[in-house]
Design an enzyme around this catalytic site. Structure first.
Site, mmCIF file in Angstrom:
data_model
loop_
_atom_site.group_PDB
_atom_site.id
_atom_site.type_symbol
_atom_site.label_atom_id
_atom_site.label_comp_id
_atom_site.label_asym_id
_atom_site.label_seq_id
_atom_site.Cartn_x
_atom_site.Cartn_y
_atom_site.Cartn_z
ATOM 1 N N SER A 55 0.816 -1.197 0.000
ATOM 2 C CA SER A 55 0.000 0.000 0.000
ATOM 3 C C SER A 55 0.860 1.263 0.000
ATOM 4 C CB SER A 55 -0.967 -0.065 1.175
ATOM 5 O OG SER A 55 -2.112 0.666 0.864
ATOM 6 N N HIS A 68 -7.829 -5.626 1.308
ATOM 7 C CA HIS A 68 -6.588 -4.846 1.239
ATOM 8 C C HIS A 68 -5.646 -5.310 2.342
ATOM 9 C CE1 HIS A 68 -4.207 -1.240 0.511
ATOM 10 N NE2 HIS A 68 -4.254 -0.942 1.786
HETATM 11 C C1 GCU Z 1 -5.332 4.704 2.255
HETATM 12 C C2 GCU Z 1 -4.814 5.490 1.078
HETATM 13 C C3 GCU Z 1 -4.092 4.599 0.080
HETATM 14 C C4 GCU Z 1 -3.057 3.768 0.779
HETATM 15 C C5 GCU Z 1 -3.686 3.024 1.934
HETATM 16 C C6 GCU Z 1 -2.712 2.202 2.785
HETATM 17 O O1 GCU Z 1 -6.369 3.885 1.849
HETATM 18 O O2 GCU Z 1 -5.888 6.162 0.494
HETATM 19 O O3 GCU Z 1 -3.484 5.374 -0.925
HETATM 20 O O4 GCU Z 1 -2.432 2.908 -0.126
HETATM 21 O O5 GCU Z 1 -4.297 3.936 2.806
HETATM 22 O O6 GCU Z 1 -1.542 2.564 2.896
HETATM 23 O O7 GCU Z 1 -3.140 1.186 3.360
#
Ligand code: GCU
Length: 383
Positions: free
Chosen positions: A223, A365
């Site tokens: 992420s 995620h």
């Molecule tokens: C949020 C953000 C993302 C990122 C994520 C994370 O959702 O909007 O861009 O990748 O956090 O780091 O888990």
């Protein structure tokens, strides 16, 4: 300002493929002067530096390479960790500049019976420090040390907060204290750049550790950490492999698709991640002189693994696949033929062959043992 913020936030994020606008990606293999890039030489000498500069100036900021000194201190070692299978090392990497310093706490497990230096996966950890617990009281699929050791690789990690706290008010209390001039510059380094900088200092250390095969280091991030692993590998060609897990917007996904998270949103929620210039592209993706396929092209010919999760539409799984597809031509300049199909694979069909690897795991995620099993497959099947 309040009104502006409200307006920005009110732009709905699109999750409907039918509403993805028509777009034209900037050309990877055409120089600023309009010449077609036809060779590896032309790519490396002309086009690659141009693109790197565009990413520095417009998105991630400069990557300062000078520092006064660096010191490595072995803080803890256990030669019989993980039931005797591994050696644990905890090393403090301390970097000095302008009479200031930062300390990176590096945790490493190295296969105990290795006859030669071990290739290593190094995680840029953006989650709880528990995920990389050196005592292994806490074990998490996010950093499955036991599994990686069993497959013959070393595994390492450091935490992003050692470089730049992930907070818009305090991110400057880290690497940026060494480089205060960066804060003044519209194309200056910000938090994601600082995390990538940290990965390069860890690489400096690996080059000095005889247990580690510094020519075979995979930099891994999830992420926001996966945005940093891409930037680290693009900047620092010593990284042999890059893994970017669910990195989404301003990671491995194409911005121009405007699917899931968008630039205006990321710049509003996380104003400390990217440089000031990037704010110009809020609701204005098509004016960007780059798109994220070009960041992947900067990693060529080195293997890259980009993943997504089926329920993580925020990070645009299809846009990630398309970014890889649009980097294929650059890999081809090195004679590395992409094995990706024309369309994204079904859920849970890993395409873990180099040079461009991709999968869309069923679920949320996250980064899991499923993902890591495939990263290991990529490492094993490298030429
Ligand atoms: C949020 C953000 C993302 C990122 C994520 C994370 O959702 O909007 O861009 O990748 O956090 O780091 O888990």
């Amino acid at each position: 300002l309040l009104l502006l913020t409200c307006l920005t936030n009110s732009v709905a994020q699109n999750y409907d493929e039918a509403k993805v606008p028509a777009y034209t990606l900037p050309e990877v293999l055409k120089t600023a002067a309009g010449k077609e890039v036809t060779s590896k030489k032309m790519w490396e000498e002309v086009r690659r530096p141009e693109i790197l500069r565009l990413f520095e100036d417009n998105i991630y900021g400069q990557m300062p390479k000078d520092y006064d000194s660096i010191r490595y201190t072995l803080k803890n070692e256990d030669k019989a960790a993980l039931n005797g299978k591994a050696r644990l090392k905890e090393v403090i990497v301390q970097v000095f500049r302008n009479k200031k310093s930062v300390q990176i706490h590096l945790v490493m497990f190295i296969p105990g019976n290795a006859a030669k230096p071990s290739p290593v996966f190094v995680l840029i950890n953006n989650r709880g420090k528990d995920n990389t617990d050196p005592t292994r009281k806490v074990k998490s699929g996010f950093w499955p040390a036991e599994m990686v050791i069993d497959s013959g690789y070393a595994i390492a990690a450091f935490h992003v907060s050692d470089l730049a706290p992930d907070n818009k008010d305090t991110f400057m209390n880290g690497v940026l204290q060494l480089y205060p001039e960066q804060l003044e510059a519209d194309n200056g380094m910000r938090a994601i750049g600082a995390w990538a900088w940290g990965a390069s200092r860890v690489m400096d250390y690996f080059e000095n550790d005889k247990d580690i095969d510094a020519k075979n280091v995979a930099v891994v991030g999830h992420s926001r950490g996966g945005k940093a692993s891409l930037w680290a590998a693009a900047q620092d060609r010593r990284f042999a492999v890059c893994v970017t897990n669910c990195s989404g917007n301003t990671g491995a996904a194409l911005a121009r698709r405007q699917f899931g998270e968008r630039i205006a949103r990321i710049n509003t929620t996380f104003p400390h991640w990217f440089n000031n210039n990037y704010k110009k592209f809020n609701n204005n993706e098509n004016d960007l002189p780059v798109d994220q396929h070009m960041l992947i092209a900067l990693i060529a010919p080195r293997p890259l693994y980009a993943t997504n999760a089926s329920k993580d539409l925020w990070a645009d799984p299809t846009g990630t696949f398309l970014a890889l597809k649009n980097a294929e031509k650059t890999y081809a300049l090195y004679g590395r033929r992409s094995k990706l199909p024309v369309n994204p694979p079904a859920i849970n069909v890993p395409l873990s062959q180099p040079p461009l690897a991709y999968h869309n795991r069923e679920g949320e995620h996250d980064m899991t043992a499923y993902d890591w099993g495939n990263f290991i497959r990529l490492m094993k099947s490298r030429p």
